[in-house]
Design an enzyme around this catalytic site. Structure first.
Site, mmCIF file in Angstrom:
data_model
loop_
_atom_site.group_PDB
_atom_site.id
_atom_site.type_symbol
_atom_site.label_atom_id
_atom_site.label_comp_id
_atom_site.label_asym_id
_atom_site.label_seq_id
_atom_site.Cartn_x
_atom_site.Cartn_y
_atom_site.Cartn_z
ATOM 1 N N CYS A 1 23.723 21.857 4.167
ATOM 2 C CA CYS A 1 24.687 21.406 5.417
ATOM 3 C C CYS A 1 26.381 21.265 4.839
ATOM 4 C CB CYS A 1 24.322 19.697 5.579
ATOM 5 S SG CYS A 1 25.309 18.834 6.369
ATOM 6 N N CYS B 1 28.036 18.030 4.816
ATOM 7 C CA CYS B 1 27.524 17.078 3.729
ATOM 8 C C CYS B 1 28.226 17.507 2.354
ATOM 9 C CB CYS B 1 26.001 17.383 3.532
ATOM 10 S SG CYS B 1 25.082 16.888 4.933
#
Length: 98
Positions: free
Chosen positions: A23, A26
């Protein structure tokens, strides 16, 4: 991994970061959380949970996207946000629960 309930009760204020290795947002959030820990020191405990490794827990908590952060105060969920949140916003939110 210890029982999730025990983790969120292990400190008065616990911020759980549900993330994934693949991600991009993230990865952008990681240094913000590091700065948050440096700024707030022992006032907060930050726990990172990989949604791919803990799919059942993520499903039980209704985590549909990453990153998702959930803030617990005394073991109870008090705030939840998906996406990247700036440091000053996190400090403001958490400060309201100290």
């Amino acid at each position: 991994m210890a029982k999730f309930e025990d983790i969120v009760k292990s400190h008065p204020i616990v911020l759980v970061d549900f993330h994934a290795t693949w991600c991009g947002p993230c990865k952008a959030l990681a240094p913000i959380l590091k700065d948050l820990k440096n700024k707030m020191k022992d006032q907060i405990k930050i726990v990172k949970i990989d949604v791919d490794k803990h799919q059942v827990l993520s499903g039980q908590l209704g985590v549909r996207g990453v990153p998702t952060m959930i803030l617990y105060k005394d073991g109870k969920q008090v705030w939840r946000q998906s996406g990247v949140v700036p440091l000053h916003s996190l400090v403001q939110v958490i400060g309201g629960y100290l």
